[in-house]
Scaffold this motif. Structure first.
Motif, mmCIF file in Angstrom:
data_model
loop_
_atom_site.group_PDB
_atom_site.id
_atom_site.type_symbol
_atom_site.label_atom_id
_atom_site.label_comp_id
_atom_site.label_asym_id
_atom_site.label_seq_id
_atom_site.Cartn_x
_atom_site.Cartn_y
_atom_site.Cartn_z
ATOM 1 N N GLY A 55 17.888 22.358 -5.210
ATOM 2 C CA GLY A 55 17.970 23.079 -5.958
ATOM 3 C C GLY A 55 18.301 21.821 -7.310
ATOM 4 N N PHE A 56 18.351 21.070 -6.814
ATOM 5 C CA PHE A 56 19.290 19.775 -8.415
ATOM 6 C C PHE A 56 18.226 19.462 -9.273
ATOM 7 N N ALA A 57 16.787 19.997 -8.772
ATOM 8 C CA ALA A 57 16.381 18.550 -9.351
ATOM 9 C C ALA A 57 15.468 19.081 -10.726
ATOM 10 N N SER A 58 16.681 19.320 -11.693
ATOM 11 C CA SER A 58 15.886 19.483 -12.798
ATOM 12 C C SER A 58 14.694 18.501 -13.696
ATOM 13 N N LEU A 59 14.648 19.054 -15.048
ATOM 14 C CA LEU A 59 13.539 17.813 -15.073
ATOM 15 C C LEU A 59 13.999 16.915 -15.549
ATOM 16 N N TYR A 60 15.176 16.636 -16.049
ATOM 17 C CA TYR A 60 16.235 15.056 -16.550
ATOM 18 C C TYR A 60 16.223 14.813 -15.370
ATOM 19 N N VAL A 61 16.824 15.234 -14.700
ATOM 20 C CA VAL A 61 16.861 14.665 -13.030
ATOM 21 C C VAL A 61 16.065 13.766 -12.406
ATOM 22 N N THR A 62 15.051 14.490 -12.533
ATOM 23 C CA THR A 62 13.706 14.262 -11.866
ATOM 24 C C THR A 62 12.904 12.856 -12.043
ATOM 25 N N ILE A 63 13.314 13.001 -13.699
ATOM 26 C CA ILE A 63 13.014 11.868 -14.588
ATOM 27 C C ILE A 63 13.560 10.532 -14.563
ATOM 28 N N ALA A 64 15.245 11.236 -14.190
ATOM 29 C CA ALA A 64 16.170 9.511 -13.975
ATOM 30 C C ALA A 64 15.694 8.880 -12.800
ATOM 31 N N GLY A 65 15.578 10.207 -11.306
ATOM 32 C CA GLY A 65 15.739 9.458 -10.975
ATOM 33 C C GLY A 65 14.162 8.311 -10.273
ATOM 34 N N GLY A 117 0.934 -1.025 -0.321
ATOM 35 C CA GLY A 117 -0.004 -0.255 -0.024
ATOM 36 C C GLY A 117 0.617 1.100 -0.217
ATOM 37 N N PHE A 118 2.213 1.639 0.704
ATOM 38 C CA PHE A 118 2.705 2.169 1.131
ATOM 39 C C PHE A 118 3.894 2.853 -0.014
ATOM 40 N N ALA A 119 3.993 1.333 -0.743
ATOM 41 C CA ALA A 119 4.529 2.078 -1.732
ATOM 42 C C ALA A 119 3.688 2.304 -3.260
ATOM 43 N N PHE A 120 2.773 1.721 -3.138
ATOM 44 C CA PHE A 120 1.758 2.465 -4.414
ATOM 45 C C PHE A 120 1.529 3.236 -3.945
ATOM 46 N N ALA A 121 1.622 3.756 -3.004
ATOM 47 C CA ALA A 121 1.237 5.645 -2.991
ATOM 48 C C ALA A 121 1.872 5.932 -3.249
ATOM 49 N N SER A 122 3.447 5.524 -3.608
ATOM 50 C CA SER A 122 4.351 6.909 -4.706
ATOM 51 C C SER A 122 4.103 6.716 -5.740
ATOM 52 N N PHE A 123 3.230 6.489 -6.212
ATOM 53 C CA PHE A 123 2.809 6.127 -7.504
ATOM 54 C C PHE A 123 1.640 7.000 -7.891
ATOM 55 N N PHE A 124 0.875 6.560 -6.609
ATOM 56 C CA PHE A 124 -0.011 7.441 -6.599
ATOM 57 C C PHE A 124 0.169 9.208 -6.633
ATOM 58 N N VAL A 125 0.904 9.113 -5.552
ATOM 59 C CA VAL A 125 0.951 10.985 -5.494
ATOM 60 C C VAL A 125 1.906 11.205 -6.644
ATOM 61 N N PHE A 126 2.629 10.367 -8.410
ATOM 62 C CA PHE A 126 3.628 10.692 -8.949
ATOM 63 C C PHE A 126 2.060 11.183 -9.922
ATOM 64 N N ILE A 127 0.905 10.276 -10.419
ATOM 65 C CA ILE A 127 -0.085 9.377 -11.002
ATOM 66 C C ILE A 127 -1.120 11.906 -10.332
ATOM 67 N N ALA A 128 -1.288 12.279 -9.449
ATOM 68 C CA ALA A 128 -1.618 13.227 -9.259
ATOM 69 C C ALA A 128 -1.608 14.420 -9.124
ATOM 70 N N SER A 129 0.272 14.571 -9.716
ATOM 71 C CA SER A 129 0.733 16.088 -9.550
ATOM 72 C C SER A 129 1.726 16.027 -10.630
ATOM 73 N N ALA A 130 2.085 14.711 -10.987
ATOM 74 C CA ALA A 130 3.093 15.041 -12.558
ATOM 75 C C ALA A 130 3.084 16.164 -13.401
ATOM 76 N N SER A 131 1.485 16.106 -14.030
ATOM 77 C CA SER A 131 0.705 16.493 -15.032
ATOM 78 C C SER A 131 0.934 18.503 -14.281
ATOM 79 N N PHE A 132 0.263 18.247 -13.158
ATOM 80 C CA PHE A 132 0.810 19.609 -12.968
ATOM 81 C C PHE A 132 1.982 20.696 -13.073
ATOM 82 N N VAL A 133 3.287 19.231 -13.050
ATOM 83 C CA VAL A 133 4.756 19.918 -11.789
ATOM 84 C C VAL A 133 5.928 19.405 -13.908
ATOM 85 N N TYR A 134 5.383 18.741 -14.466
ATOM 86 C CA TYR A 134 6.077 18.347 -16.040
ATOM 87 C C TYR A 134 5.362 19.640 -17.216
ATOM 88 N N THR A 135 4.208 19.870 -16.539
ATOM 89 C CA THR A 135 3.591 21.246 -18.295
ATOM 90 C C THR A 135 3.336 22.485 -17.229
#
Length: 399
Positions: free
Chosen positions: A302-312, A222-240
């Protein structure tokens, strides 16, 4: 037909049916900023369309599991798909965000049937490494959907409104209905079915709530899946928003992150056979926690650029792809007598834990990368603690 071929055939068909749920989540992600604009609402309100789906998805599993143990596996799936189609129509015509949230809630109630009943069907057909292999094969099909669903959503938006996404989901649900009816046999014979009543359910719940292995594996998943849940709910606003990606570019970035999960999930069964499930869970969860916490630290600096975020996130999701299928199989491994109830209770607990965490962290989300990665790192830390507690429980043995 050889058993291995038969199991593979079932895995592919069940995976296609199971993919409807992930498509319902991922296909409209590129449209979330547009939905916010069109319905004149807030980012948090649009995120609730995700939360409502998962909460309904989780709670409804408590119904489908016992029903599947009593009536067989197929009747609950028919009912779930019918509800899913109703919710999809409501979403497609929703004039307000409140109506859209309601439609997503109905979708979630219906979508729960697929996942909980499919897990019980896997338990009917196989155990041990065969079950892990089946789950991993299904994960291939499910994991492909995050690669294709956002791109499909972006393509549909290029031809019209975001509402086309929901009409496409209606078509996919209809196809799933026919696959279940014509290509999937009933896996629970009449002599193995259990009469449902409150006394039987209380007895089954009593067994499950005192099974430390079941509870530990369930909450870890459940808590491992929650990480992907957070990403799903927030990624479109962060990336765009912060990173300035177009809907299509966001879909490609999302697909890269999902591919990490998809690729690694295929190694869960062979690694489990070689190392044992307990050791694999510890190692993979440790890697997941290190990756997410390190990425959050980079964001704070301050180092979480787009490519660092995607890779991480790609690295973190690779570890996640090993953890989830194994944890779900181990949670049900000793629950053959009431696999449906165990699958439904486990799914409910996992989804509610993830939904509560996302709802609690939602007010902190501001469309930038730091809060998103912080919530994901929190999931990694909680999973790490659970992974060190789980192997000490005698109930969870290596497979």
């Amino acid at each position: 037909m050889p058993k291995s071929v038969s199991l593979m055939r079932y895995s592919l068909i069940l995976g296609l049916v199971a993919a409807v749920g992930p498509f319902a989540i991922d296909m409209y992600l590129p449209a979330m900023p547009k939905i916010q604009s069109d319905l004149a609402t807030s980012m948090q309100a649009v995120q609730w369309t995700i939360v409502a789906y998962f909460l309904a998805f989780g709670v409804a599993q408590l119904i489908y599991g016992p029903w599947a143990d009593q009536a067989g596996r197929k009747p609950p799936m028919y009912a779930g798909l019918a509800l899913f189609m109703l919710g999809t129509v409501i979403c497609a015509v929703a004039p307000t965000v409140e109506m859209l949230i309601f439609g997503r809630f109905i979708q979630g109630i219906g979508g729960a049937a697929n996942m909980v009943v499919l897990r019980a069907m896997i338990r009917d057909l196989a155990t041990g490494a065969d079950a892990t292999r089946m789950m991993s094969t299904i994960m291939i099909v499910i994991a492909i959907s995050p690669l294709l669903a956002p791109l499909s959503g972006s393509a549909l938006m290029a031809f019209g409104s975001w509402r086309l996404v929901f009409w496409a989901l209606l078509l996919a649900a209809t196809l799933s209905f026919f696959l279940i009816h014509f290509m999937v046999a009933e896996t629970l014979p009449p002599e193995s079915r259990q009469r449902f009543d409150l006394a039987t359910m209380r007895k089954g719940l009593g067994v499950l709530f005192t099974d430390r292995g079941f509870l530990s594996m369930t909450f870890l998943a459940g808590f491992a899946f929650a990480s992907f849940f957070v990403f799903i709910a927030s990624a479109s606003f962060v990336y765009t928003g912060q990173f300035g990606l177009s809907p299509t570019q966001f879909s490609l970035a999302f697909a890269v992150n999902a591919f990490g999960f998809f690729a690694a999930s295929q190694f869960a069964a062979p690694i489990s056979n070689r190392l044992g499930a307990k050791r694999m869970i510890v190692l993979a969860t440790t890697g997941f926690a290190i990756a997410t916490i390190a990425l959050f630290a980079l964001a704070l600096l301050g180092f979480a650029s787009l490519y660092v975020t995607i890779a991480g996130l790609f690295l973190a999701n690779m570890f996640l792809g090993v953890v989830l299928p194994t944890a779900q199989v181990l949670a049900l491994e000793e629950q053959g007598e009431h696999a449906g109830l165990a699958a439904s209770l486990g799914g409910t607990m996992q989804m509610v834990a993830a939904g509560v965490l996302v709802a609690a962290t939602g007010p902190l989300m501001d469309g930038t990368v730091v809060p998103m990665l912080g919530a994901i790192a929190l999931c990694g830390a909680i999973s790490l603690v659970l992974s060190w507690l789980i192997p000490r429980q005698a109930a969870v043995a290596a497979v």
